[in-house]
Design a protein around this motif. Structure first.
Motif, PDB file in Angstrom:
ATOM      1  N   TRP A  24      38.129  37.610  40.091  1.00 42.47           N
ATOM      2  CA  TRP A  24      37.765  37.140  41.428  1.00 42.47           C
ATOM      3  C   TRP A  24      36.377  36.501  41.402  1.00 42.47           C
ATOM      4  CZ3 TRP A  24      41.080  41.240  40.946  1.00 42.47           C
ATOM      5  CH2 TRP A  24      42.202  41.250  41.790  1.00 42.47           C
ATOM      6  N   ASP A  25      36.161  35.538  42.271  1.00 42.16           N
ATOM      7  CA  ASP A  25      34.808  34.988  42.444  1.00 42.16           C
ATOM      8  C   ASP A  25      33.880  36.090  42.925  1.00 42.16           C
ATOM      9  OD1 ASP A  25      35.427  32.353  41.713  1.00 42.16           O
ATOM     10  OD2 ASP A  25      36.191  31.908  43.733  1.00 42.16           O
ATOM     11  N   HIS A  26      32.693  36.163  42.353  1.00 40.49           N
ATOM     12  CA  HIS A  26      31.754  37.212  42.753  1.00 40.49           C
ATOM     13  C   HIS A  26      30.343  36.802  42.360  1.00 40.49           C
ATOM     14  CE1 HIS A  26      32.599  38.026  38.517  1.00 40.49           C
ATOM     15  NE2 HIS A  26      31.435  38.664  38.461  1.00 40.49           N
ATOM     16  N   PRO A  86      43.305  41.303  52.458  1.00 41.29           N
ATOM     17  CA  PRO A  86      43.252  41.123  51.004  1.00 41.29           C
ATOM     18  C   PRO A  86      42.737  39.742  50.639  1.00 41.29           C
ATOM     19  CG  PRO A  86      45.515  40.964  51.777  1.00 41.29           C
ATOM     20  CD  PRO A  86      44.688  41.333  52.969  1.00 41.29           C
ATOM     21  N   VAL A  87      42.243  39.611  49.420  1.00 42.97           N
ATOM     22  CA  VAL A  87      41.645  38.354  48.946  1.00 42.97           C
ATOM     23  C   VAL A  87      42.373  37.930  47.676  1.00 42.97           C
ATOM     24  CG1 VAL A  87      39.526  37.255  48.118  1.00 42.97           C
ATOM     25  CG2 VAL A  87      39.401  39.024  49.906  1.00 42.97           C
ATOM     26  N   ARG A  88      42.780  36.684  47.623  1.00 43.72           N
ATOM     27  CA  ARG A  88      43.435  36.174  46.417  1.00 43.72           C
ATOM     28  C   ARG A  88      42.431  36.056  45.266  1.00 43.72           C
ATOM     29  NH1 ARG A  88      48.605  34.306  46.952  1.00 43.72           N
ATOM     30  NH2 ARG A  88      49.353  33.798  49.066  1.00 43.72           N
ATOM     31  N   SER A  89      42.950  36.191  44.059  1.00 43.85           N
ATOM     32  CA  SER A  89      42.122  36.059  42.856  1.00 43.85           C
ATOM     33  C   SER A  89      41.858  34.582  42.565  1.00 43.85           C
ATOM     34  CB  SER A  89      42.816  36.711  41.669  1.00 43.85           C
ATOM     35  OG  SER A  89      43.968  35.956  41.314  1.00 43.85           O
ATOM     36  N   GLU A  96      46.061  41.576  40.327  1.00 43.84           N
ATOM     37  CA  GLU A  96      45.788  41.207  38.940  1.00 43.84           C
ATOM     38  C   GLU A  96      45.976  42.439  38.049  1.00 43.84           C
ATOM     39  OE1 GLU A  96      45.401  38.427  37.554  1.00 43.84           O
ATOM     40  OE2 GLU A  96      44.833  37.022  39.157  1.00 43.84           O
ATOM     41  N   THR A  97      46.460  42.206  36.854  1.00 40.10           N
ATOM     42  CA  THR A  97      46.705  43.271  35.886  1.00 40.10           C
ATOM     43  C   THR A  97      45.844  43.047  34.652  1.00 40.10           C
ATOM     44  OG1 THR A  97      49.001  43.471  36.632  1.00 40.10           O
ATOM     45  CG2 THR A  97      48.452  44.451  34.500  1.00 40.10           C
ATOM     46  N   VAL A 108      43.215  44.898  43.189  1.00 36.61           N
ATOM     47  CA  VAL A 108      43.254  44.049  44.379  1.00 36.61           C
ATOM     48  C   VAL A 108      41.852  44.011  44.962  1.00 36.61           C
ATOM     49  CG1 VAL A 108      45.676  44.497  44.940  1.00 36.61           C
ATOM     50  CG2 VAL A 108      43.899  46.007  45.845  1.00 36.61           C
ATOM     51  N   VAL A 109      41.597  43.030  45.807  1.00 34.27           N
ATOM     52  CA  VAL A 109      40.298  42.911  46.479  1.00 34.27           C
ATOM     53  C   VAL A 109      40.540  42.777  47.976  1.00 34.27           C
ATOM     54  CG1 VAL A 109      38.331  41.362  46.863  1.00 34.27           C
ATOM     55  CG2 VAL A 109      38.981  41.996  44.534  1.00 34.27           C
ATOM     56  N   PHE A 110      39.692  43.449  48.764  1.00 32.42           N
ATOM     57  CA  PHE A 110      39.764  43.376  50.223  1.00 32.42           C
ATOM     58  C   PHE A 110      38.417  42.939  50.793  1.00 32.42           C
ATOM     59  CE2 PHE A 110      43.083  46.398  49.189  1.00 32.42           C
ATOM     60  CZ  PHE A 110      44.116  46.055  50.058  1.00 32.42           C
TER      61      PHE A 110
END
Length: 475
Positions: A24-26, A86-89, A96-97, A108-110
């Motif tokens: 994910w963007d971070h 939720p946030v897409r990768s 994501e695995t 997952v990201v929220f």
């Protein structure tokens, strides 16, 4: 609750979190551990905005379950219901695995939930009513929810899973019996429209955030959602509400229910079954905690925090187990065969100021003053001592002494033994009331006697005097 061994391994040097966050963007160097229970949760920032990375080991969840959770959240958001989105990768995926030497992790990201956390003791009437309205609104949307490609498990799946865990522990006979009773009682309740649907299951204070302007709550953590009676969500909230003191608990519960009823009808039959749902929650929690401890011995040198957590979880399991254990308590005369063992009975160290007289004193006084001592047994084990007497002036019956040995305390024997003593005295005397006294600072005794119906009638010689009046065949 995830497997405790997986919790230990997943937190080692934050390795899975550091690998997953790359999907994910971070903002650099913003990843921080937040908590771990049912999932690992880390916070991070993206363009200065706080977000949450949540992940789990493959032994503890499946991508199908996670996707079903996300589908429900996305449906709620599409309907205008406030929930953490939720946030897409980077690759456009919701989930994501990653692979590790110990197996896959699913992440997952929220986004951060909007609103403010309000502790129970700071909730106003408006907060309580809004809590009920927000839950009812969620249930309304759930009734119309028709997932296309994913589905969550139901209460029957949970029952089967609980049974599978208990089957690995043959000694848990009392809880297995409770599970059978709860299953039958739930199966007798009405189902379908208005009664059942996909519920949150954990719509409690730590998972809701108050939006002041809108007067409603934003929800997080739908990972325990299942098809169940809507009353199950009410029961979970009630567990928080009823922890308050006396009238405050009743008032808070009523405000919550008023808020719920302002949006959605609440079936009275299901409401009366609230204790059944609370027992389901106990059983489900017990099974999850018991399962979480499996395999802990595989860790060669578990960290101290994990050992402490293990003992804490075992303590919770013990308290749940004790709530449903049937105590076989009997009273037997003190005679030549057990009098010496009775003299060795002792209260806990912190109770010595409340019970300064040793058991041998009561045996001696009974012998010379005409009192009746009785030994209290759990099964074949001597667990306590009690003494009762008849006042020669007015013929009233008194409990002169009552104690549970320190090794047997915290297991429900105090109440069970007192109930048995009351029955014992009534069966042999036909008296219509029973009196006893305790020191004013003995709060544990006060709660026990009050719960059994002993009413405070006076204060004499530094003791609170209580009286139990018998009505018909009660007790």
């Amino acid at each position: 609750m995830m497997l405790l061994k997986n919790m230990v391994r997943g937190l080692e040097q934050d390795a899975p979190a550091k690998q997953l966050i790359q999907c994910w963007d971070h903002d650099a160097d913003t990843l921080k551990y937040w908590r771990a229970s049912s999932n690992f949760v880390y916070t991070f920032e993206r363009e200065g905005q706080r977000q949450f990375l949540r992940f789990i080991h493959a032994e503890d969840n499946t991508p199908e379950n996670i996707q079903a959770e996300l589908d429900f959240v996305l449906y709620l958001l599409d309907q205008g219901y406030p929930a953490a989105a939720p946030v897409r990768s980077i690759d456009g995926n919701w989930i994501e695995t990653i692979q590790s030497e110990r197996g896959p992790y699913y992440g997952v990201v929220f986004e951060q939930a909007s609103g403010t956390y309000v502790p129970m003791d700071q909730m106003s009437e408006a907060h309580l009513e809004s809590w009920g309205r927000s839950l009812a609104s969620l249930h309304q949307l759930s009734e119309a929810y028709r997932p296309e490609n994913t589905s969550r498990g139901s209460w029957t799946d949970a029952i089967a899973w609980i049974a599978s865990v208990l089957d690995r522990y043959p000694q848990e006979t009392a809880l297995r019996q409770q599970l059978g009773q709860v299953t039958e009682q739930l199966a007798a309740l009405p189902v379908g429209s208005g009664y059942t649907g996909l519920i949150h299951y954990d719509f409690e204070t730590d998972n809701i955030f108050y939006q002041e302007e809108e007067g409603r709550y934003c929800a997080i953590d739908f990972d325990d959602a299942m098809v169940h009676w809507f009353m199950m969500d009410v029961a979970s909230a009630a567990a928080d509400l009823l922890e308050q003191e006396g009238a405050n608990a009743e008032r808070s519960m009523q405000l919550f229910l008023d808020g719920y009823r302002s949006v959605k009808e609440l079936d009275e039959r299901c409401l009366r079954a609230l204790p059944v749902f609370q027992r389901f929650e106990d059983l489900y929690r017990f099974a999850r905690l018991l399962r979480s401890l499996e395999g802990f011995e595989e860790l060669p040198a578990p960290p101290e925090w994990a050992v402490r957590l293990k003992h804490k979880l075992l303590g919770i399991c013990h308290r749940i187990r004790e709530r449903y254990s049937v105590q076989a308590v009997t009273l037997q005369p003190v005679d030549a065969g057990n009098w010496l063992a009775c003299t060795h009975l002792e209260v806990a160290n912190e109770q010595r100021s409340l019970f300064p007289v040793p058991a041998v004193y009561w045996l001696a006084e009974s012998a010379y003053c005409g009192f009746t001592p009785l030994a209290l047994y759990e099964g074949e084990q001597l667990a306590g001592l009690t003494v009762y007497a008849v006042d020669p002036d007015d013929g009233s019956y008194w409990v002169m002494a009552y104690m549970i040995d320190h090794k047997f305390q915290g297991r429900g024997l105090g109440k069970a033994g007192m109930v048995e003593l009351i029955r014992y005295i009534r069966a042999r005397s036909g008296c219509d009331k029973l009196k006893l006294g305790h020191r004013p600072d003995n709060e544990r005794a006060a709660r026990l006697y009050a719960a059994l119906g002993f009413e405070e009638i006076s204060l004499q010689h530094g003791e609170v005097i209580r009286e139990l009046r018998f009505l018909g065949d009660s007790l």
